[in-house]
Design a protein around this motif. Structure first.
Motif, short mmCIF file in Angstrom:
data_model
loop_
_atom_site.label_atom_id
_atom_site.label_comp_id
_atom_site.label_asym_id
_atom_site.label_seq_id
_atom_site.Cartn_x
_atom_site.Cartn_y
_atom_site.Cartn_z
N PRO A 20 -2.92 11.28 -0.98
CA PRO A 20 -2.64 10.41 -2.13
C PRO A 20 -3.88 10.14 -2.99
N LYS A 21 -5.08 10.26 -2.43
CA LYS A 21 -6.32 10.03 -3.17
C LYS A 21 -6.82 11.29 -3.89
N GLY A 22 -6.32 12.44 -3.50
CA GLY A 22 -6.79 13.71 -4.04
C GLY A 22 -7.00 14.70 -2.91
N ARG A 23 -7.68 15.81 -3.22
CA ARG A 23 -7.82 16.85 -2.20
C ARG A 23 -9.06 16.65 -1.34
N ARG A 63 -22.05 8.83 7.58
CA ARG A 63 -21.20 8.41 6.47
C ARG A 63 -20.94 9.61 5.56
N LEU A 64 -19.68 9.82 5.23
CA LEU A 64 -19.29 10.84 4.26
C LEU A 64 -18.97 10.12 2.95
N PRO A 65 -19.69 10.42 1.87
CA PRO A 65 -19.46 9.72 0.62
C PRO A 65 -18.17 10.16 -0.07
N ALA A 66 -17.52 9.23 -0.71
CA ALA A 66 -16.31 9.52 -1.48
C ALA A 66 -16.68 10.29 -2.74
N GLY A 67 -15.83 11.25 -3.11
CA GLY A 67 -15.98 11.96 -4.36
C GLY A 67 -17.14 12.94 -4.45
N ARG A 68 -17.73 13.30 -3.31
CA ARG A 68 -18.89 14.21 -3.33
C ARG A 68 -18.78 15.23 -2.21
N GLU A 69 -19.52 16.32 -2.39
CA GLU A 69 -19.61 17.34 -1.35
C GLU A 69 -20.71 16.98 -0.37
N SER A 70 -20.42 17.14 0.91
CA SER A 70 -21.41 16.96 1.97
C SER A 70 -21.60 18.31 2.65
N VAL A 71 -22.86 18.64 2.96
CA VAL A 71 -23.17 19.91 3.62
C VAL A 71 -23.90 19.60 4.92
N PHE A 72 -23.49 20.26 6.00
CA PHE A 72 -24.14 20.05 7.30
C PHE A 72 -24.01 21.31 8.14
#
Length: 95
Positions: free
Chosen positions: A26-29, A80-89
């Motif tokens: 519901p928030k997006g992909r 923490r995974l930020p909303a609206g951004r890409e995280s790389v690990f």
């Protein structure tokens, strides 16, 4: 959390060479992509705006993300995974 306001992600890729998937919420992909890199995996994860997340990884993982405390009793690190951004690990082999 209800309506995908918050998610928890615990990738367990084992011996998969590569994986890419998208989940529509519901928030997006939510977009997840992992690529075999050396003896582990490089992972890219994008959360939609308004959907914060928590990443659970083995202690050997490498993540340039904000750590959360305390770690879990089973030895998993929390980030923490930020909303609206890409995280790389990076995840170690077999995890």
């Amino acid at each position: 959390a209800p309506g995908f306001a918050r998610v928890q992600v615990r990738p367990q890729l084992g011996d998969l060479p590569d994986l890419e998937l998208t989940s529509f919420t519901p928030k997006g992909r939510i977009h997840f992509q992992s690529r075999k890199q050396g003896d582990g995996h490089q992972v890219r994860l994008t959360l939609p705006p308004g959907c914060e997340g928590e990443l659970l990884t083995p202690a050997e993982a490498k993540a340039d993300l904000t750590p959360l405390a305390p770690d879990r009793a089973d030895g998993l690190k929390r980030y923490r995974l930020p909303a609206g951004r890409e995280s790389v690990f990076w995840l170690p082999p077999g995890r």
